[in-house]
Design an enzyme around this catalytic site. Structure first.
Site, PDB file in Angstrom:
ATOM      1  N   ASP A 128       2.837 -13.788 -13.751  1.00  0.00           N
ATOM      2  CA  ASP A 128       1.736 -12.939 -13.322  1.00  0.00           C
ATOM      3  C   ASP A 128       1.792 -12.883 -11.801  1.00  0.00           C
ATOM      4  O   ASP A 128       1.922 -13.916 -11.147  1.00  0.00           O
ATOM      5  CB  ASP A 128       0.414 -13.555 -13.800  1.00  0.00           C
ATOM      6  CG  ASP A 128      -0.790 -12.715 -13.436  1.00  0.00           C
ATOM      7  OD1 ASP A 128      -1.104 -12.627 -12.231  1.00  0.00           O
ATOM      8  OD2 ASP A 128      -1.403 -12.147 -14.335  1.00  0.00           O
ATOM      9  N   ILE A 129       1.716 -11.694 -11.223  1.00  0.00           N
ATOM     10  CA  ILE A 129       1.732 -11.574  -9.766  1.00  0.00           C
ATOM     11  C   ILE A 129       0.308 -11.819  -9.258  1.00  0.00           C
ATOM     12  O   ILE A 129      -0.605 -11.038  -9.545  1.00  0.00           O
ATOM     13  CB  ILE A 129       2.229 -10.187  -9.316  1.00  0.00           C
ATOM     14  CG1 ILE A 129       3.641  -9.940  -9.843  1.00  0.00           C
ATOM     15  CG2 ILE A 129       2.191 -10.076  -7.796  1.00  0.00           C
ATOM     16  CD1 ILE A 129       4.184  -8.565  -9.543  1.00  0.00           C
ATOM     17  N   ASN A 136      -2.784  -3.130  -4.427  1.00  0.00           N
ATOM     18  CA  ASN A 136      -3.144  -1.751  -4.783  1.00  0.00           C
ATOM     19  C   ASN A 136      -4.343  -1.268  -3.974  1.00  0.00           C
ATOM     20  O   ASN A 136      -4.354  -0.131  -3.481  1.00  0.00           O
ATOM     21  CB  ASN A 136      -3.458  -1.642  -6.279  1.00  0.00           C
ATOM     22  CG  ASN A 136      -2.215  -1.509  -7.126  1.00  0.00           C
ATOM     23  OD1 ASN A 136      -1.164  -1.098  -6.650  1.00  0.00           O
ATOM     24  ND2 ASN A 136      -2.338  -1.874  -8.386  1.00  0.00           N
ATOM     25  N   ASP A 145       3.303   0.168  -6.957  1.00  0.00           N
ATOM     26  CA  ASP A 145       4.416   0.463  -7.861  1.00  0.00           C
ATOM     27  C   ASP A 145       5.735  -0.029  -7.261  1.00  0.00           C
ATOM     28  O   ASP A 145       6.575  -0.604  -7.960  1.00  0.00           O
ATOM     29  CB  ASP A 145       4.512   1.963  -8.140  1.00  0.00           C
ATOM     30  CG  ASP A 145       3.383   2.469  -9.036  1.00  0.00           C
ATOM     31  OD1 ASP A 145       2.618   1.647  -9.579  1.00  0.00           O
ATOM     32  OD2 ASP A 145       3.281   3.708  -9.180  1.00  0.00           O
ATOM     33  N   GLU A 171       0.534  -6.383 -14.237  1.00  0.00           N
ATOM     34  CA  GLU A 171       1.403  -7.206 -13.385  1.00  0.00           C
ATOM     35  C   GLU A 171       1.779  -8.492 -14.110  1.00  0.00           C
ATOM     36  O   GLU A 171       2.023  -9.519 -13.504  1.00  0.00           O
ATOM     37  CB  GLU A 171       0.728  -7.500 -12.033  1.00  0.00           C
ATOM     38  CG  GLU A 171      -0.376  -8.515 -12.068  1.00  0.00           C
ATOM     39  CD  GLU A 171      -1.742  -7.976 -12.513  1.00  0.00           C
ATOM     40  OE1 GLU A 171      -2.682  -8.779 -12.550  1.00  0.00           O
ATOM     41  OE2 GLU A 171      -1.873  -6.786 -12.835  1.00  0.00           O
TER      42      GLU A 171
END
Length: 191
Positions: A128-129, A136, A145, A171
């Site tokens: 998971d980022i 964003n 993106d 993500e």
């Protein structure tokens, strides 16, 4: 007035003869799919029809009456190349994440049993980022993106052939690593 063996490559002629034998033995209609290119057929103008490998559906029906004293079949063929290509394209689209090019969650869960079958051990890493929403929010979705694409390229470079890297959510990612566990799995996760 020619035999299949005179017109087709030996492996294709043998396959067709096997399908005819199966139809006659079972006395049932058989439906088969196969590929054939005009260039493989001898003594025809291969430039006149569709070019390249074509996909066909054949319906093979045993005939109730004999032909010259022998059992026979009726083989009706239709070109299904466009339909087959469209089905393959739809399959790829349904299993692929458009942004990253990775397989998606659907692919993972449909193929997971087959992917781990036969492997005594396999590792699974969930990634998971952290704080991705902030990227964003601060820089815009287009930059977000780009971050996802760069992240995927970085992770993919660490993997072996046969490892599966999947985008499971926004993500969130999954790595399925056949024949990897324990310390090797931990080291890969840290990298």
């Amino acid at each position: 007035g020619k035999r299949l063996q005179d017109m087709l490559p030996p492996d294709k002629a043998a396959w067709i003869m096997a399908q005819i034998a199966l139809t006659l033995d079972s006395n049932q209609v058989q439906v088969v799919e196969y590929e054939l290119a005009a260039a493989e057929v001898k003594d025809i103008n291969s430039e006149a029809g569709p070019q390249g490998m074509q996909r066909f559906e054949g319906k093979i029906a045993p005939l109730p009456s004999r032909y010259e004293g022998k059992r026979a079949v009726s083989w009706m063929t239709r070109n299904i190349t466009r339909q087959h290509d469209l089905q393959r394209r739809l399959q790829v689209l349904s299993e692929t994440d458009q942004l990253t090019g990775l397989h998606n969650r659907r692919y993972f869960f449909e193929h997971f049993p087959g992917l781990v079958a036969g492997h005594v051990k396999a590792g699974l890493i969930m990634l998971d980022i952290d704080h991705f929403k902030q990227i964003n929010d601060r820089y815009g979705h287009q930059q977000g993106d780009g971050v996802l694409q760069a992240f995927c390229a970085c992770v993919a470079a660490q993997l072996r052939r046969g490892d599966l890297f999947v985008r499971s959510g926004g993500e969130e990612f999954l790595l399925l690593l056949p024949q990897l566990q324990g310390e090797g799995l931990r080291q890969l996760a840290e990298r």
